[in-house]
Design a protein around this motif. Structure first.
Motif, mmCIF file in Angstrom:
data_model
loop_
_atom_site.group_PDB
_atom_site.id
_atom_site.type_symbol
_atom_site.label_atom_id
_atom_site.label_comp_id
_atom_site.label_asym_id
_atom_site.label_seq_id
_atom_site.Cartn_x
_atom_site.Cartn_y
_atom_site.Cartn_z
ATOM 1 N N VAL A 252 9.721 3.579 -2.488
ATOM 2 C CA VAL A 252 10.126 4.297 -1.269
ATOM 3 C C VAL A 252 9.576 3.586 -0.040
ATOM 4 O O VAL A 252 8.599 2.845 -0.115
ATOM 5 C CB VAL A 252 9.642 5.772 -1.300
ATOM 6 C CG1 VAL A 252 10.214 6.487 -2.524
ATOM 7 C CG2 VAL A 252 8.135 5.879 -1.277
ATOM 8 N N PRO A 253 10.186 3.830 1.127
ATOM 9 C CA PRO A 253 9.696 3.194 2.350
ATOM 10 C C PRO A 253 8.378 3.802 2.828
ATOM 11 O O PRO A 253 8.110 4.990 2.619
ATOM 12 C CB PRO A 253 10.803 3.459 3.368
ATOM 13 C CG PRO A 253 11.526 4.654 2.858
ATOM 14 C CD PRO A 253 11.398 4.621 1.354
ATOM 15 N N GLY B 39 4.036 3.551 -2.209
ATOM 16 C CA GLY B 39 5.387 3.164 -1.822
ATOM 17 C C GLY B 39 6.001 2.197 -2.813
ATOM 18 O O GLY B 39 7.172 2.334 -3.191
ATOM 19 N N ARG B 40 5.221 1.254 -3.260
ATOM 20 C CA ARG B 40 5.715 0.278 -4.240
ATOM 21 C C ARG B 40 5.958 0.944 -5.589
ATOM 22 O O ARG B 40 6.988 0.728 -6.225
ATOM 23 C CB ARG B 40 4.738 -0.879 -4.391
ATOM 24 C CG ARG B 40 5.254 -1.906 -5.396
ATOM 25 C CD ARG B 40 4.515 -3.160 -5.312
ATOM 26 N NE ARG B 40 4.959 -3.838 -4.099
ATOM 27 C CZ ARG B 40 4.870 -5.132 -3.908
ATOM 28 N NH1 ARG B 40 4.344 -5.889 -4.839
ATOM 29 N NH2 ARG B 40 5.273 -5.677 -2.793
ATOM 30 N N VAL C 229 -8.020 1.473 3.965
ATOM 31 C CA VAL C 229 -7.978 2.351 2.789
ATOM 32 C C VAL C 229 -6.645 3.103 2.756
ATOM 33 O O VAL C 229 -5.945 3.115 1.742
ATOM 34 C CB VAL C 229 -9.168 3.337 2.786
ATOM 35 C CG1 VAL C 229 -8.940 4.482 1.806
ATOM 36 C CG2 VAL C 229 -10.457 2.608 2.447
ATOM 37 N N GLY C 230 -6.298 3.749 3.865
ATOM 38 C CA GLY C 230 -5.043 4.506 3.918
ATOM 39 C C GLY C 230 -3.820 3.630 3.758
ATOM 40 O O GLY C 230 -2.887 3.973 3.029
ATOM 41 N N ALA C 231 -3.811 2.489 4.438
ATOM 42 C CA ALA C 231 -2.659 1.586 4.360
ATOM 43 C C ALA C 231 -2.477 1.051 2.943
ATOM 44 O O ALA C 231 -1.353 1.015 2.432
ATOM 45 C CB ALA C 231 -2.821 0.442 5.350
ATOM 46 N N SER C 232 -3.556 0.670 2.304
ATOM 47 C CA SER C 232 -3.467 0.150 0.934
ATOM 48 C C SER C 232 -2.933 1.203 -0.029
ATOM 49 O O SER C 232 -2.076 0.930 -0.868
ATOM 50 C CB SER C 232 -4.836 -0.332 0.453
ATOM 51 O OG SER C 232 -5.293 -1.386 1.264
ATOM 52 N N TYR C 233 -3.452 2.419 0.102
ATOM 53 C CA TYR C 233 -3.007 3.498 -0.766
ATOM 54 C C TYR C 233 -1.523 3.805 -0.534
ATOM 55 O O TYR C 233 -0.747 3.941 -1.488
ATOM 56 C CB TYR C 233 -3.863 4.745 -0.534
ATOM 57 C CG TYR C 233 -3.528 5.886 -1.455
ATOM 58 C CD1 TYR C 233 -3.932 5.876 -2.789
ATOM 59 C CD2 TYR C 233 -2.803 6.977 -0.993
ATOM 60 C CE1 TYR C 233 -3.617 6.930 -3.633
ATOM 61 C CE2 TYR C 233 -2.490 8.031 -1.832
ATOM 62 C CZ TYR C 233 -2.897 8.001 -3.149
ATOM 63 O OH TYR C 233 -2.588 9.039 -3.981
ATOM 64 N N ALA C 234 -1.121 3.910 0.737
ATOM 65 C CA ALA C 234 0.278 4.204 1.061
ATOM 66 C C ALA C 234 1.208 3.107 0.548
ATOM 67 O O ALA C 234 2.262 3.394 -0.034
ATOM 68 C CB ALA C 234 0.443 4.379 2.569
#
Length: 190
Positions: A91-92, A86-87, A77-82
């Motif tokens: 941003v990185p 970012g996209r 969940v967190g990785a997908s949102y980040a």
């Protein structure tokens, strides 16, 4: 936003806590709340609210993500949102172990020196690491995150402060990301 001061967002959903932080040249703000398995339902609104409370436009110049170890769904969940933010923002997204957010320990005290941290990995196992800490964030890795029997990890950590199953600290995670976050990262599961 050319010429605007840099803003960094950090987030972690690997534990039962939703952990967030934002830092900008004029200040910092963090948020942590036990949400169980409701990360997906709470994350987007909590991030927007934090930016609003800080008086910042909803945009960061970089994002730091806690990459686990944690539950399969929570970490994703967190990785997908980040990655989505970012996209969208161009941003990185820098990854650091969620365990690095545990270095402040319960109550948010900021240790200096060597610290052991661990999360319960069930069946007598822990996911643990040992870090050198300076300024409230990980400065070097003494023993990298690994799954071990609890007794083995406790023997390895003997004599050190040991923060076990504490909520991640958003600012510790954010500072670790700024210090040594990686653009190439992978997720870790309990």
């Amino acid at each position: 936003m050319p010429g605007a001061p840099p803003v960094t967002l950090a987030l972690d959903t690997a534990t039962p806590f939703l952990t967030l932080a934002v830092m900008w040249p004029g200040g910092e703000r963090q948020f942590s709340e036990e949400v169980g398995r409701a990360h997906a339902e709470r994350l987007a609104d909590a991030v927007r609210a934090m930016f609003g409370e800080a008086g910042l436009p909803f945009r960061a110049d970089r994002i730091v993500i806690g990459t686990g170890p944690g539950s399969y769904t929570g970490v994703r969940v967190g990785a997908s949102y980040a990655l989505g933010l970012g996209r969208a923002w161009g941003v990185p997204v820098l990854g650091v172990s969620t365990l690095e957010g545990l270095v402040r320990g319960p109550g948010g005290e900021t240790p200096e020196g060597r610290v052991a941290v661990s999360q319960d990995a069930r069946r007598g196992q822990v996911y643990g690491a040992m870090y050198g800490v300076r300024g409230g964030a990980v400065s070097d890795v003494i023993h990298p995150p690994a799954k071990r029997p609890l007794e083995e990890f406790e023997a390895l950590a003997a004599g050190l402060p040991h923060h076990r199953d504490t909520p991640p600290d958003g600012l510790a995670l954010l500072k670790a990301g700024l210090g040594h976050g990686r653009a190439e990262w992978s997720l870790a599961y309990l």
